[in-house]
Design a protein around this motif. Structure first.
Motif, mmCIF file in Angstrom:
data_model
loop_
_atom_site.group_PDB
_atom_site.id
_atom_site.type_symbol
_atom_site.label_atom_id
_atom_site.label_comp_id
_atom_site.label_asym_id
_atom_site.label_seq_id
_atom_site.Cartn_x
_atom_site.Cartn_y
_atom_site.Cartn_z
ATOM 1 N N ILE A 213 0.830 -1.201 0.000
ATOM 2 C CA ILE A 213 0.000 0.000 0.000
ATOM 3 C C ILE A 213 0.868 1.256 0.000
ATOM 4 O O ILE A 213 0.523 2.284 -0.605
ATOM 5 C CB ILE A 213 -0.967 0.006 1.219
ATOM 6 N N ILE A 216 2.016 1.761 -3.529
ATOM 7 C CA ILE A 216 0.914 2.290 -4.343
ATOM 8 C C ILE A 216 0.737 3.789 -4.095
ATOM 9 O O ILE A 216 0.515 4.566 -5.036
ATOM 10 C CB ILE A 216 -0.383 1.521 -4.050
ATOM 11 N N ASN A 239 -6.368 0.502 -9.947
ATOM 12 C CA ASN A 239 -7.348 -0.486 -9.494
ATOM 13 C C ASN A 239 -6.664 -1.557 -8.642
ATOM 14 O O ASN A 239 -5.574 -2.043 -8.985
ATOM 15 C CB ASN A 239 -8.027 -1.157 -10.693
ATOM 16 N N ILE A 240 -7.325 -1.923 -7.559
ATOM 17 C CA ILE A 240 -6.803 -2.961 -6.662
ATOM 18 C C ILE A 240 -7.842 -4.059 -6.550
ATOM 19 O O ILE A 240 -9.004 -3.798 -6.208
ATOM 20 C CB ILE A 240 -6.478 -2.389 -5.264
ATOM 21 N N ASP A 241 -7.433 -5.279 -6.837
ATOM 22 C CA ASP A 241 -8.338 -6.432 -6.775
ATOM 23 C C ASP A 241 -7.814 -7.409 -5.727
ATOM 24 O O ASP A 241 -6.707 -7.927 -5.844
ATOM 25 C CB ASP A 241 -8.415 -7.121 -8.146
ATOM 26 N N ILE A 244 -4.859 -6.636 -0.084
ATOM 27 C CA ILE A 244 -3.409 -6.483 -0.172
ATOM 28 C C ILE A 244 -2.779 -6.177 1.176
ATOM 29 O O ILE A 244 -1.571 -5.949 1.261
ATOM 30 C CB ILE A 244 -3.036 -5.381 -1.181
ATOM 31 N N PHE A 278 -3.420 -3.781 -9.621
ATOM 32 C CA PHE A 278 -2.759 -4.648 -8.652
ATOM 33 C C PHE A 278 -3.761 -5.739 -8.273
ATOM 34 O O PHE A 278 -4.883 -5.443 -7.847
ATOM 35 C CB PHE A 278 -2.336 -3.882 -7.394
ATOM 36 N N GLU A 279 -3.353 -6.984 -8.413
ATOM 37 C CA GLU A 279 -4.268 -8.091 -8.129
ATOM 38 C C GLU A 279 -3.535 -9.181 -7.345
ATOM 39 O O GLU A 279 -2.443 -9.616 -7.726
ATOM 40 C CB GLU A 279 -4.816 -8.692 -9.425
ATOM 41 N N LYS A 280 -4.161 -9.605 -6.249
ATOM 42 C CA LYS A 280 -3.633 -10.743 -5.504
ATOM 43 C C LYS A 280 -4.262 -12.012 -6.056
ATOM 44 O O LYS A 280 -5.485 -12.169 -6.028
ATOM 45 C CB LYS A 280 -3.943 -10.608 -4.012
ATOM 46 N N LEU A 285 1.378 -11.919 -6.747
ATOM 47 C CA LEU A 285 0.873 -10.570 -6.954
ATOM 48 C C LEU A 285 1.036 -10.242 -8.434
ATOM 49 O O LEU A 285 2.123 -10.414 -8.996
ATOM 50 C CB LEU A 285 1.646 -9.561 -6.107
ATOM 51 N N PHE A 287 0.868 -7.337 -11.259
ATOM 52 C CA PHE A 287 0.903 -5.904 -11.518
ATOM 53 C C PHE A 287 0.796 -5.703 -13.030
ATOM 54 O O PHE A 287 1.493 -6.360 -13.807
ATOM 55 C CB PHE A 287 2.209 -5.302 -10.998
#
Length: 343
Positions: A213, A216, A239-241, A244, A278-280, A285, A287
């Motif tokens: 974070i 970001i 965008n964050i999916d 995190i 950003f996606e977990k 991770l 990007f």
């Protein structure tokens, strides 16, 4: 500084103490005469020690390591001959006239069989100690090589990060310079944002890992600085999916990809459309950054080595083969996708 380690002196005492006890008990049990076994071993052990250390610390380095194998064999034979004469003489003089009590039949001392038996016994000691020394040296060399590799990686990583930071500040100061020329009221805002980023660089970027974070927020700060420069020429979203929280990443890992987007995206008075994801995904991770760009101009440019090239090398240092970096062109959009493990 790497220092070559040697076997601690106490381990030498442990080895010879244990070896003496094994021989003392073995031959004492064999002859049922522990007094004779103790006396004979007490005479022979100083010879063992002298021969072993002469072989390990002189003959092997001077002859074996220099590939003088014939000279080594000759030296070893002479050493065994001297050992046999001194050992037999001391045993005869100090312990017993029966120099070969374990012999069967009519075997006599000072004959070929006795010389061969004593020499084989001494070669046994020489072989064991040489094997121990080679093993210890091999482990020590392997550990030193590992330390050297780690030191090289850390040094190279610092070098790569040092390249990125001046590159970033160069761009940002250019932005600030452009605003001051226009006497824009936004100059004070960019100074504050730049101050926050400098604080990040000085105090946080030197850390091995930081919360995602925080990275970001750093990226968002950078994008806002660019927006101040280009005013209405930039559309962006982050965008964050997925959750995190708790994810740690190497510092300054994603910025070069964002810098690259601005470098190739804001051209010919076109509006830059920038999207960051950003996606977990399980233990990884993902990007992704997408931006529109001028295909013809981007293909003709030769400058830009600090960006993707350095990042590729840095990723190899950090993750070896456990990462996936892809770049592709989709219509007029340039897409970078990076997949890294969550550590």
């Amino acid at each position: 500084m790497l220092v070559k380690k040697t076997i601690a002196l106490k381990y030498h005492f442990y080895f010879w103490g244990i070896y003496f006890m094994i021989n003392f008990i073995r031959w004492g049990s064999y002859f049922n005469d522990y007094s004779y076994s103790f006396s004979s071993n007490l005479v022979e052990f100083p010879l063992h020690i002298v021969i072993v250390y002469f072989n390990v610390y002189y003959l092997i380095p001077k002859l074996i390591f220099k590939k003088k194998y014939v000279l080594y064999v000759i030296s070893l034979i002479l050493l065994l001959a001297i050992h046999y004469i001194i050992r037999s003489g001391l045993n005869y003089w100090l312990v017993t006239e029966n120099l070969w009590p374990e012999a069967q039949g009519t075997q006599e001392a000072f004959g070929f069989n006795h010389i061969l038996a004593v020499s084989i016994g001494e070669l046994y000691v020489i072989g064991i100690t040489a094997a121990i020394k080679f093993t210890v040296d091999f482990i020590d060399e392997r550990n030193q090589n590992q330390q050297l590799r780690e030191l090289q990686y850390k040094t190279e990583l610092k070098y790569l990060k040092a390249q990125m930071q001046p590159h970033f500040f160069f761009n940002t100061l250019n932005n600030l310079y452009a605003l001051t020329l226009k006497k824009s009221s936004q100059a004070s805002d960019i100074v504050l944002r730049l101050s926050d980023i400098m604080k990040y660089i000085i105090y946080d970027a030197s850390k091995k890992r930081l919360p995602l974070i925080q990275e970001i927020n750093y990226i968002d700060n950078y994008i806002e600085l660019e927006k101040l420069r280009y005013e209405d020429s930039i559309e962006s979203e982050i965008n964050i999916d997925g959750t995190i929280d708790g994810i740690q990443v190497p510092s300054l890992l994603f910025l070069p990809f964002i810098e690259n987007s601005f470098k190739h995206g804001v051209q010919n008075n076109k509006k830059l459309k920038l999207t960051v994801f950003f996606e977990k995904a399980g233990q990884y991770l993902i990007f992704k950054v997408l931006n529109n760009f001028d295909i013809e101009k981007s293909e003709s440019e030769t400058q830009g080595g600090i960006g993707l090239k350095n990042m590729q090398r840095r990723l190899e240092i950090l993750y070896k083969d456990n990462f996936d970096l892809k770049t592709e062109v989709n219509s007029d959009m340039f897409v970078v996708t990076l997949k890294i493990p969550i550590l």
